[in-house]
Design a protein around this motif. Structure first.
Motif, PDB file in Angstrom:
ATOM      1  N   TRP A  90      -5.749   8.078   1.074  1.00  0.00           N
ATOM      2  CA  TRP A  90      -6.536   9.095   1.974  1.00  0.00           C
ATOM      3  C   TRP A  90      -6.599  10.449   1.533  1.00  0.00           C
ATOM      4  CZ3 TRP A  90      -8.433   7.107   6.620  1.00  0.00           C
ATOM      5  CH2 TRP A  90      -7.879   5.658   7.171  1.00  0.00           C
ATOM      6  N   GLY A 124      -7.724  13.859   3.667  1.00  0.00           N
ATOM      7  CA  GLY A 124      -8.110  14.558   4.731  1.00  0.00           C
ATOM      8  C   GLY A 124      -8.194  16.093   4.747  1.00  0.00           C
ATOM      9  N   ARG A 132       7.876   6.785   0.688  1.00  0.00           N
ATOM     10  CA  ARG A 132       7.795   7.642   1.794  1.00  0.00           C
ATOM     11  C   ARG A 132       8.766   7.170   2.798  1.00  0.00           C
ATOM     12  NH1 ARG A 132       4.904  12.108   2.061  1.00  0.00           N
ATOM     13  NH2 ARG A 132       6.971  12.829   2.922  1.00  0.00           N
ATOM     14  N   SER A 136       0.170   5.713  -1.062  1.00  0.00           N
ATOM     15  CA  SER A 136      -0.648   6.718  -1.545  1.00  0.00           C
ATOM     16  C   SER A 136      -0.657   6.911  -2.968  1.00  0.00           C
ATOM     17  CB  SER A 136      -0.589   8.178  -0.902  1.00  0.00           C
ATOM     18  OG  SER A 136      -0.956   8.044   0.639  1.00  0.00           O
ATOM     19  N   ARG A 177       0.831  -1.239   0.115  1.00  0.00           N
ATOM     20  CA  ARG A 177       0.133   0.038   0.031  1.00  0.00           C
ATOM     21  C   ARG A 177       1.075   1.302   0.153  1.00  0.00           C
ATOM     22  NH1 ARG A 177      -0.968   4.524   2.279  1.00  0.00           N
ATOM     23  NH2 ARG A 177       0.718   3.743   3.475  1.00  0.00           N
ATOM     24  N   ARG A 186      -1.586   8.682  -6.468  1.00  0.00           N
ATOM     25  CA  ARG A 186      -2.035   9.750  -6.838  1.00  0.00           C
ATOM     26  C   ARG A 186      -2.001  10.143  -8.209  1.00  0.00           C
ATOM     27  NH1 ARG A 186       1.460  10.882  -2.210  1.00  0.00           N
ATOM     28  NH2 ARG A 186       0.080  11.624  -0.536  1.00  0.00           N
ATOM     29  N   ARG A 225      10.124   6.226   6.546  1.00  0.00           N
ATOM     30  CA  ARG A 225       9.360   5.946   8.092  1.00  0.00           C
ATOM     31  C   ARG A 225      10.525   5.962   8.877  1.00  0.00           C
ATOM     32  NH1 ARG A 225       5.207   6.207   5.287  1.00  0.00           N
ATOM     33  NH2 ARG A 225       3.567   4.985   4.989  1.00  0.00           N
ATOM     34  N   GLN A 283      -7.349  19.318  -4.933  1.00  0.00           N
ATOM     35  CA  GLN A 283      -6.250  18.279  -5.355  1.00  0.00           C
ATOM     36  C   GLN A 283      -6.799  17.754  -6.593  1.00  0.00           C
ATOM     37  OE1 GLN A 283      -4.511  16.302  -1.834  1.00  0.00           O
ATOM     38  NE2 GLN A 283      -6.659  16.982  -0.784  1.00  0.00           N
TER      39      GLN A 283
HETATM   40  C1  LIG Z   1      -5.725  10.817   7.718  1.00  0.00           C
HETATM   41  C2  LIG Z   1      -4.724  10.990   6.282  1.00  0.00           C
HETATM   42  C3  LIG Z   1      -5.035  12.091   5.643  1.00  0.00           C
HETATM   43  C4  LIG Z   1      -4.434  12.462   4.339  1.00  0.00           C
HETATM   44  N1  LIG Z   1      -4.746  13.232   3.656  1.00  0.00           N
HETATM   45  C5  LIG Z   1      -4.305  13.538   2.463  1.00  0.00           C
HETATM   46  C6  LIG Z   1      -4.545  14.376   1.536  1.00  0.00           C
HETATM   47  O1  LIG Z   1      -5.463  15.402   1.665  1.00  0.00           O
HETATM   48  N2  LIG Z   1      -4.039  14.390   0.106  1.00  0.00           N
HETATM   49  C7  LIG Z   1      -2.960  13.597  -0.115  1.00  0.00           C
HETATM   50  O2  LIG Z   1      -2.602  13.546  -1.127  1.00  0.00           O
HETATM   51  N3  LIG Z   1      -2.690  12.596   0.669  1.00  0.00           N
HETATM   52  C8  LIG Z   1      -3.203  12.499   1.836  1.00  0.00           C
HETATM   53  N4  LIG Z   1      -2.593  11.626   2.622  1.00  0.00           N
HETATM   54  C9  LIG Z   1      -1.658  10.821   2.424  1.00  0.00           C
HETATM   55  C10 LIG Z   1      -0.290  10.926   3.250  1.00  0.00           C
HETATM   56  O3  LIG Z   1       0.204  12.037   2.739  1.00  0.00           O
HETATM   57  C11 LIG Z   1       0.533   9.882   3.087  1.00  0.00           C
HETATM   58  O4  LIG Z   1      -0.252   8.550   3.708  1.00  0.00           O
HETATM   59  C12 LIG Z   1       1.854   9.568   4.014  1.00  0.00           C
HETATM   60  O5  LIG Z   1       2.747  10.814   2.997  1.00  0.00           O
HETATM   61  C13 LIG Z   1       2.730   8.340   3.778  1.00  0.00           C
HETATM   62  O6  LIG Z   1       2.719   8.186   2.387  1.00  0.00           O
HETATM   63  P1  LIG Z   1       2.367   6.691   1.736  1.00  0.00           P
HETATM   64  O7  LIG Z   1       0.883   6.883   1.973  1.00  0.00           O
HETATM   65  O8  LIG Z   1       2.601   6.761   0.222  1.00  0.00           O
HETATM   66  O9  LIG Z   1       2.875   5.613   2.601  1.00  0.00           O
HETATM   67  C14 LIG Z   1      -3.482  11.330   4.090  1.00  0.00           C
HETATM   68  C15 LIG Z   1      -3.125  10.318   4.910  1.00  0.00           C
HETATM   69  C16 LIG Z   1      -3.746  10.141   6.094  1.00  0.00           C
HETATM   70  C17 LIG Z   1      -3.622   8.882   7.004  1.00  0.00           C
END
Ligand SMILES: Cc1cc2nc3c(=O)[nH]c(=O)nc-3n(C[C@H](O)[C@H](O)[C@H](O)COP(=O)(O)O)c2cc1C
Length: 172
Positions: free
Chosen positions: A117, A119, A156, A11, A9, A13, A158, A65
């Motif tokens: 996600w 937020g 990303r 994020s 998993r 985009r 950790r 976004q």
């Molecule tokens: C509660 C929450 C809100 C988030 N909101 C956004 C968002 O609005 N836009 C976005 O591009 N990523 C968002 N993210 C993704 C985080 O930036 C991302 O999970 C983090 O940088 C780690 O990267 P990865 O998910 O690729 O491991 C959000 C993540 C979480 C858990």
């Protein structure tokens, strides 16, 4: 192995212009349905949006976004039911919903689907677009779809475990 899905998993985009099959979407939603919750209240309602025009109209409400409009599915998680409204359960409902959505992200990853996600959103704008009543606060959104492999994923960082975990007593 659950850890495989956790490692897979990230994020997403950038999404392919490819719909999510009904059975896969059903499995992602089933992962949320089976999630644990405080007192088993299951205090959520998931609004699943697939209409392209509606998704496009939601971009502004999701912090502008732009990548969001590529996602074939947007899931809006709202609080629902009597339970959360008891003051002390409000935070509980946020935890419950977060668990349910995390289940979804992992189930999606295990099937080759991507999620992100979201937020950063304006709850009032989302509410107006999707007819969400004021007693159902929006907690978070999830984009869902097939990752576009033309945009490879850069993991990303950790923190190391010893920065995040201490043993027996709290140590700085
Ligand atoms: C509660 C929450 C809100 C988030 N909101 C956004 C968002 O609005 N836009 C976005 O591009 N990523 C968002 N993210 C993704 C985080 O930036 C991302 O999970 C983090 O940088 C780690 O990267 P990865 O998910 O690729 O491991 C959000 C993540 C979480 C858990």
């Amino acid at each position: 192995m659950i850890l495989d899905a956790i490692e897979k998993r990230y994020s997403v985009r950038h999404y392919k212009d490819q719909p999510v099959e009904e059975d896969k979407l059903a499995e992602v939603l089933e992962a949320a349905r089976l999630a644990p919750s405080g007192s088993n209240l299951q205090p959520w309602k998931l609004v699943v949006v697939r209409d392209r025009a509606t998704i496009r109209s939601m971009v502004h409400a999701i912090g502008g976004q732009q990548f969001v409009e590529q996602a074939p599915v947007l899931i809006v998680a709202c609080m629902n039911g009597e339970g959360y409204n008891l003051g002390h359960r409000y935070e509980g409902a946020v935890i419950d919903i977060t668990i349910a959505l995390d289940h979804m992200t992992l189930q999606a990853a295990s099937m080759g689907l991507g999620t992100c996600w979201l937020g950063n959103y304006d709850g009032n704008e989302i509410r107006a677009l999707l007819d969400i009543p004021s007693e159902n606060p929006v907690v978070v959104l999830l984009a869902l779809g097939y990752p576009d492999e033309n945009h490879p994923h850069r993991p990303r960082p950790r923190k190391p475990l010893d920065e995040l975990v201490c043993w027996e007593k709290f140590t700085g």
